[in-house]
Design an enzyme around this catalytic site. Structure first.
Site, PDB file in Angstrom:
ATOM      1  N   ASN A 149       0.842  -1.197   0.000  1.00 23.53           N
ATOM      2  CA  ASN A 149       0.000   0.000   0.000  1.00 23.53           C
ATOM      3  C   ASN A 149       0.879   1.250   0.000  1.00 23.53           C
ATOM      4  OD1 ASN A 149      -2.658  -1.072   0.029  1.00 23.53           O
ATOM      5  ND2 ASN A 149      -2.342  -1.747   2.119  1.00 23.53           N
ATOM      6  N   CYS A 170      -4.814  -7.326  -3.767  1.00 29.59           N
ATOM      7  CA  CYS A 170      -5.356  -7.072  -2.435  1.00 29.59           C
ATOM      8  C   CYS A 170      -6.372  -8.163  -2.131  1.00 29.59           C
ATOM      9  CB  CYS A 170      -6.014  -5.691  -2.412  1.00 29.59           C
ATOM     10  SG  CYS A 170      -6.660  -5.174  -0.803  1.00 29.59           S
ATOM     11  N   HIS A 171      -6.697  -8.350  -0.840  1.00 26.86           N
ATOM     12  CA  HIS A 171      -7.642  -9.409  -0.472  1.00 26.86           C
ATOM     13  C   HIS A 171      -8.974  -8.861   0.039  1.00 26.86           C
ATOM     14  CE1 HIS A 171      -4.710  -9.071   3.073  1.00 26.86           C
ATOM     15  NE2 HIS A 171      -5.752  -8.309   3.350  1.00 26.86           N
ATOM     16  N   HIS A 201      -9.758  -0.617  -2.186  1.00 27.15           N
ATOM     17  CA  HIS A 201     -10.328  -0.215  -0.902  1.00 27.15           C
ATOM     18  C   HIS A 201     -11.610   0.611  -1.051  1.00 27.15           C
ATOM     19  CE1 HIS A 201      -6.311  -0.838   1.477  1.00 27.15           C
ATOM     20  NE2 HIS A 201      -6.822  -1.961   0.990  1.00 27.15           N
ATOM     21  N   TYR A 258     -12.079   7.067   4.127  1.00 29.50           N
ATOM     22  CA  TYR A 258     -12.082   7.453   2.719  1.00 29.50           C
ATOM     23  C   TYR A 258     -13.250   8.378   2.401  1.00 29.50           C
ATOM     24  CZ  TYR A 258      -9.356   3.132   2.706  1.00 29.50           C
ATOM     25  OH  TYR A 258      -8.459   2.143   2.999  1.00 29.50           O
TER      26      TYR A 258
END
Length: 488
Positions: A149, A170-171, A201, A258
């Site tokens: 990241n 990414c998971h 994300h 975010y």
């Protein structure tokens, strides 16, 4: 098959071990070479001992090497995996600590917001160094798999400026799908079919089918609100589901920073988060967790080494993308996953140059993205706000332009909801000065930033945040683990 995989940042011991055992679950891969590299000889020694123990216990011909010479590790590598944390926990602590002085309360701080943007400034020069080495000494056409990241910024820089074949992994999508399958009463996650798309994300489950049956918003809201655990841990995420009509991949804590609505006032933060685990919104939660994990691993290393003597169990192969991508590319067994790549028209209502996370299929011809996706308007608008910040942040990092960096931070949704322009300008000066050791592209700007800080009249405060927990000692962690074992 015989080829070489280089892992940069292999001192991330737990994650490297997971990638290693996942890859060795593919029968054709037993003869490959893993080249580990890191700046920490100590961590390299620990992970090499663990991986050597796995190879020995499973009687494999797999070769494992370790070196602090990155170019040597990359020589002839067909695949390069990065899981680096530039600046380590020292710089990360400043990503959390300094914004708190200006009222910005982050849970993770590794994607956007003030912490994520500065994290990107530290990473991008290093990512470009990786790409230079890959171009010069790795196998022709080597593929770069980035796990580090801030995912979008790192991948953007590697593709646009590093000129290397790169995919970001990414998971978050897998974890979100597991939650949805659970609340809907599925017997296994495989019963859930979904289309999940957006940016890293901020990816959205825009289509859901359980055993072929479409799942709508109302059914999903009811399922989450009825769940005894998620109804408490994912309050913010459920609220976004109600308003947007689709579920986000990201945890309560990640998603909260975010958006400009949920973390801008201390009383609002405590209303929307849950303190049962760091990932649900705790102030600096991931920093605390990372610090505890490092301390725990250092102390309990002999036990980790002993556990490496167990046979590899293919049934326990994780859902991390890397091993499945390599298997598909090398054996032509098709794999469907979600990948971070340049948009190039895959998502119709996001910019062409953005790094998106969206469904794709992998076979021997490469990663093939499913094109023609249109996000719901609210999802696209939320993604756009982040993309604009990411673009400015990447350009600032490449040019070493502190003025553009300040504009990127100013336009961050949460920062803009909390701080004034004067506060943002001072905060960025303070972060650049504090993290100067990892920001070579800003060396020219540091003296002037120090002068401005000495003359500044912008007031700050020492604030731990709305929901901060102390780092637990090894003894506390042991006691908690013993209590959980006894209860379970």
């Amino acid at each position: 098959m015989s080829f070489k995989i280089a892992i940069i940042g292999a001192g991330s011991v737990g994650f490297t071990k997971k990638l290693f055992t996942d890859i060795l679950c593919v029968p054709e891969f037993k003869d490959i070479e893993f080249a580990l590299t890191d700046i920490s000889e100590h961590n390299l020694g620990m992970i090499k001992a663990i991986l050597d123990r796995i190879v020995e216990a499973n009687k494999l011909p797999t070769k494992v090497t370790a070196t602090t010479d990155r170019r040597k590790a990359l020589e002839g590598a067909r695949y390069v995996i990065s899981c680096v944390r530039v600046g380590g926990l020292e710089a990360y602590a400043d990503d959390i600590r300094i914004p708190l002085k200006y009222g910005i309360d982050q849970c993770v701080g590794d994607t956007i917001c003030a912490g994520g943007i500065l994290y990107g400034q530290r990473n991008i020069p290093v990512i470009l160094d990786f790409c230079k080495d890959i171009r010069e000494v790795a196998d022709t056409g080597a593929k770069f798999l980035n796990y580090a990241n801030p995912m979008a910024m790192n991948t953007w820089a590697a593709i646009e400026y590093g000129k290397v074949d790169t995919v970001g992994l990414c998971h978050g999508v897998q974890h979100g799908a597991e939650q949805i399958a659970e609340v809907l009463g599925a017997k296994s996650p495989g019963e859930l079919d979904y289309v999940c798309s957006g940016i890293n994300h901020q990816t959205w489950f825009i289509e859901l089918r359980l055993n072929g049956r479409p799942i709508g918003k109302d059914e999903l809201v009811a399922a989450f609100e009825a769940h005894p655990v998620y109804s408490k841990q994912e309050k913010l995420r459920i609220d976004v589901l109600k308003r947007f009509g689709v579920y986000s991949t990201e945890s309560n804590g990640h998603l909260s920073e975010y958006l400009p609505w949920y973390r801008k006032r201390p009383d609002e933060i405590t209303r929307w988060i849950d303190m049962s685990d760091w990932i649900h919104g705790e102030t600096g939660g991931y920093l605390r967790y990372s610090t505890e994990t490092r301390n725990w691993f250092e102390t309990e290393y002999p036990q980790f080494l002993e556990a490496a003597s167990k046979p590899i169990d293919p049934a326990k192969r994780s859902n991390e993308h890397a091993s499945h991508i390599l298997e598909a590319l090398e054996t032509n067994r098709v794999y469907r996953g979600h990948f971070n790549v340049k948009n190039n028209g895959v998502i119709a209502n996001l910019p062409q140059d953005a790094i998106i996370e969206s469904p794709g299929f992998v076979d021997r011809f490469g990663i093939n993205m499913a094109a023609g996706i249109t996000l719901p308007e609210a999802c696209a608008a939320t993604c756009m706000a982040s993309i604009n910040v990411q673009r400015m942040s990447v350009h600032a990092a490449i040019a070493g332009d502190i003025d553009l960096l300040k504009l990127a931070v100013l336009h961050d949704p949460l920062v803009g909801a909390v701080s004034t322009p004067e506060e943002v300008w001072q905060m960025v000066d303070e972060m650049v000065v504090a993290e100067a050791a990892w920001l070579p592209q800003y060396a020219h700007a540091v003296p002037a930033a120090k002068e401005r800080l000495a003359k500044s009249k912008v007031k700050t405060r020492e604030w731990a945040g709305a929901a901060r927990r102390s780092v637990r000692s090894i003894e506390e962690l042991r006691a908690e683990k013993a209590a959980l074992k006894q209860a379970g």
